[in-house]
Design a protein around this motif. Structure first.
Motif, PDB file in Angstrom:
ATOM      1  N   ASP A  93       0.842  -1.200   0.000  1.00 43.07           N
ATOM      2  CA  ASP A  93       0.000   0.000   0.000  1.00 43.07           C
ATOM      3  C   ASP A  93       0.871   1.241   0.000  1.00 43.07           C
ATOM      4  N   ILE A  94       2.100   1.083   0.493  1.00 39.64           N
ATOM      5  CA  ILE A  94       3.046   2.185   0.635  1.00 39.64           C
ATOM      6  C   ILE A  94       4.387   1.736   0.069  1.00 39.64           C
ATOM      7  N   ALA A  95       4.964   2.537  -0.811  1.00 42.68           N
ATOM      8  CA  ALA A  95       6.304   2.240  -1.351  1.00 42.68           C
ATOM      9  C   ALA A  95       7.164   3.486  -1.185  1.00 42.68           C
ATOM     10  N   ILE A  96       8.269   3.334  -0.468  1.00 40.86           N
ATOM     11  CA  ILE A  96       9.160   4.458  -0.180  1.00 40.86           C
ATOM     12  C   ILE A  96      10.567   4.100  -0.652  1.00 40.86           C
ATOM     13  N   ASN A  97      11.171   4.995  -1.414  1.00 37.91           N
ATOM     14  CA  ASN A  97      12.530   4.787  -1.913  1.00 37.91           C
ATOM     15  C   ASN A  97      13.468   5.790  -1.262  1.00 37.91           C
ATOM     16  N   THR A  98      14.344   5.306  -0.384  1.00 35.56           N
ATOM     17  CA  THR A  98      15.308   6.194   0.276  1.00 35.56           C
ATOM     18  C   THR A  98      16.712   6.039  -0.300  1.00 35.56           C
ATOM     19  N   VAL A  99      16.855   5.250  -1.365  1.00 37.37           N
ATOM     20  CA  VAL A  99      18.173   4.937  -1.918  1.00 37.37           C
ATOM     21  C   VAL A  99      18.836   6.189  -2.504  1.00 37.37           C
ATOM     22  N   GLY A 100      20.116   6.345  -2.240  1.00 42.14           N
ATOM     23  CA  GLY A 100      20.841   7.481  -2.801  1.00 42.14           C
ATOM     24  C   GLY A 100      22.339   7.346  -2.597  1.00 42.14           C
ATOM     25  N   LYS A 101      23.079   8.077  -3.390  1.00 40.22           N
ATOM     26  CA  LYS A 101      24.542   8.086  -3.283  1.00 40.22           C
ATOM     27  C   LYS A 101      25.031   9.513  -3.448  1.00 40.22           C
ATOM     28  N   VAL A 102      25.950   9.927  -2.585  1.00 43.32           N
ATOM     29  CA  VAL A 102      26.501  11.289  -2.627  1.00 43.32           C
ATOM     30  C   VAL A 102      27.923  11.269  -3.182  1.00 43.32           C
ATOM     31  N   LEU A 103      28.224  12.271  -3.983  1.00 40.87           N
ATOM     32  CA  LEU A 103      29.598  12.511  -4.423  1.00 40.87           C
ATOM     33  C   LEU A 103      29.832  14.011  -4.385  1.00 40.87           C
ATOM     34  N   LYS A 104      30.851  14.433  -3.657  1.00 48.39           N
ATOM     35  CA  LYS A 104      31.192  15.851  -3.584  1.00 48.39           C
ATOM     36  C   LYS A 104      32.527  16.057  -4.276  1.00 48.39           C
ATOM     37  N   LYS A 105      32.468  16.631  -5.483  1.00 45.79           N
ATOM     38  CA  LYS A 105      33.676  16.852  -6.276  1.00 45.79           C
ATOM     39  C   LYS A 105      33.422  17.964  -7.268  1.00 45.79           C
ATOM     40  N   PRO A 106      34.461  18.708  -7.646  1.00 43.39           N
ATOM     41  CA  PRO A 106      34.300  19.639  -8.762  1.00 43.39           C
ATOM     42  C   PRO A 106      33.945  18.862 -10.037  1.00 43.39           C
ATOM     43  N   MET A 107      33.168  19.472 -10.902  1.00 48.67           N
ATOM     44  CA  MET A 107      32.794  18.814 -12.150  1.00 48.67           C
ATOM     45  C   MET A 107      34.021  18.371 -12.939  1.00 48.67           C
ATOM     46  N   SER A 108      35.080  19.191 -12.882  1.00 50.64           N
ATOM     47  CA  SER A 108      36.288  18.910 -13.657  1.00 50.64           C
ATOM     48  C   SER A 108      37.001  17.639 -13.214  1.00 50.64           C
ATOM     49  N   GLU A 109      36.639  17.119 -12.025  1.00 52.42           N
ATOM     50  CA  GLU A 109      37.315  15.937 -11.494  1.00 52.42           C
ATOM     51  C   GLU A 109      36.446  14.680 -11.523  1.00 52.42           C
ATOM     52  N   ILE A 110      35.227  14.790 -11.986  1.00 51.78           N
ATOM     53  CA  ILE A 110      34.316  13.641 -11.987  1.00 51.78           C
ATOM     54  C   ILE A 110      34.535  12.809 -13.240  1.00 51.78           C
ATOM     55  N   SER A 111      34.849  11.544 -13.037  1.00 57.91           N
ATOM     56  CA  SER A 111      35.084  10.654 -14.172  1.00 57.91           C
ATOM     57  C   SER A 111      33.761  10.163 -14.753  1.00 57.91           C
ATOM     58  N   GLU A 112      33.841   9.612 -15.952  1.00 57.18           N
ATOM     59  CA  GLU A 112      32.639   9.049 -16.568  1.00 57.18           C
ATOM     60  C   GLU A 112      32.089   7.892 -15.730  1.00 57.18           C
ATOM     61  N   ALA A 126      15.586   5.361  -9.266  1.00 55.96           N
ATOM     62  CA  ALA A 126      14.368   6.070  -8.869  1.00 55.96           C
ATOM     63  C   ALA A 126      13.284   5.949  -9.930  1.00 55.96           C
ATOM     64  N   PHE A 127      13.673   6.057 -11.204  1.00 51.81           N
ATOM     65  CA  PHE A 127      12.707   5.943 -12.294  1.00 51.81           C
ATOM     66  C   PHE A 127      12.045   4.561 -12.280  1.00 51.81           C
ATOM     67  N   PHE A 128      12.868   3.520 -12.203  1.00 51.16           N
ATOM     68  CA  PHE A 128      12.299   2.172 -12.284  1.00 51.16           C
ATOM     69  C   PHE A 128      11.594   1.772 -10.992  1.00 51.16           C
ATOM     70  N   PHE A 129      11.971   2.371  -9.861  1.00 50.12           N
ATOM     71  CA  PHE A 129      11.204   2.155  -8.635  1.00 50.12           C
ATOM     72  C   PHE A 129       9.794   2.709  -8.809  1.00 50.12           C
ATOM     73  N   LEU A 130       9.687   3.921  -9.362  1.00 49.63           N
ATOM     74  CA  LEU A 130       8.369   4.503  -9.598  1.00 49.63           C
ATOM     75  C   LEU A 130       7.583   3.678 -10.612  1.00 49.63           C
ATOM     76  N   LYS A 131       8.264   3.201 -11.646  1.00 52.78           N
ATOM     77  CA  LYS A 131       7.590   2.371 -12.650  1.00 52.78           C
ATOM     78  C   LYS A 131       6.997   1.123 -12.006  1.00 52.78           C
ATOM     79  N   GLU A 132       7.805   0.396 -11.237  1.00 56.67           N
ATOM     80  CA  GLU A 132       7.336  -0.845 -10.634  1.00 56.67           C
ATOM     81  C   GLU A 132       6.317  -0.579  -9.523  1.00 56.67           C
TER      82      GLU A 132
END
Length: 259
Positions: A93-112, A126-132
């Motif tokens: 009856d209730i579906a809650i998604n708390t999943v997440g990941k943090v990254l703190k970096k300048p854009m210039s240092e973020i790898s693909e 998050a998209f597929f959690f909402l879908k399901e």
């Protein structure tokens, strides 16, 4: 006066990332307010012990509970999570998604590779959690996703975190429109920096001091940060009597950011 139609009493819930911290507290809070069954998702072996501890606590409170493992960065894993949850405790009856990941970096240092991981955890999952959830949540149900108060910030270094959480705002609006005919409300909640290991692992001492003083209500908080106990009542409201709020992203942060 509470409307029995939207009461938590006797309801079944699925909480992604429900092993500990905010997810774990949400699970115990829902059972405290009457939920009869909860499926607790955890990501990997590192959080299995916490998930089993939360399950034991829920069972001691009289609820049916199960722990389900899965890396939700693939659509098939999210689909399996819902299938396993339904098989174990019934349609939620209730579906809650708390999943997440943090990254703190300048854009210039973020790898693909780093970007792809952030995108998979914060956006794709998050998209597929909402879908399901849309497929499996009972009519009249409630769906809520945890995002971040940084969606209301003008700040450096969190581009991949806030940027991969930002699409959830639109997914929330779209899902609310698409599922409204079934009486399902869909919301997103963006806490401020929370007093959990999720926060401290990313921040230097100077940054911690700043965040602890940045909210308008920081002087009245024990930690200066958003406490998980301050977030839980809002989520509980949204998945019960607050059902009339749908398609919204609500920032819960003591005046840390606004939109």
């Amino acid at each position: 006066m509470s409307n029995p139609k939207h009461s938590i009493q006797g309801k079944t819930a699925l909480i992604a990332g429900g092993a500990k911290n905010l997810g774990g507290l949400l699970a115990t809070d829902l059972v405290h307010h009457g939920a009869k069954a909860v499926a607790i998702h955890y990501n990997s072996a590192a959080s299995k012990a916490d998930a089993l501890k939360t399950v034991a606590a829920l069972e001691k409170m009289g609820a049916t509970a199960i722990a389900l493992q899965g890396d939700l960065s693939t659509a098939s894993a999210v689909k399996k999570l819902f299938a396993d949850a339904v098989a174990a405790v019934g349609r939620p009856d209730i579906a809650i998604n708390t999943v997440g990941k943090v990254l703190k970096k300048p854009m210039s240092e973020i790898s693909e590779a780093e970007f792809d991981e952030m995108d998979a955890v914060n956006n794709k999952a998050a998209f597929f959690f909402l879908k399901e959830a849309g497929k499996h949540v009972n009519d009249g149900g409630k769906i809520c996703t945890l995002v971040t108060s940084l969606l209301g910030a003008f700040t450096p270094f969190y581009s991949s975190y806030a940027g991969t959480k930002a699409p959830v705002e639109h997914y929330t609006r779209a899902a609310a429109k698409e599922l409204g005919a079934r009486g399902i409300s869909v919301t997103a909640v963006g806490p401020g920096p929370m007093d959990t290991p999720f926060f401290y692992g990313q921040e230097s001492a100077d940054a911690q001091a700043y965040h602890k003083s940045a909210a308008a209500l920081s002087p009245f908080s024990q930690t200066g940060l958003t406490d998980i106990e301050d977030v839980v009542p809002f989520v509980r409201h949204l998945v019960s009597d607050g059902w009339w709020i749908t398609g919204q992203t609500i920032l819960i942060n003591g005046g840390y950011t606004t939109k």
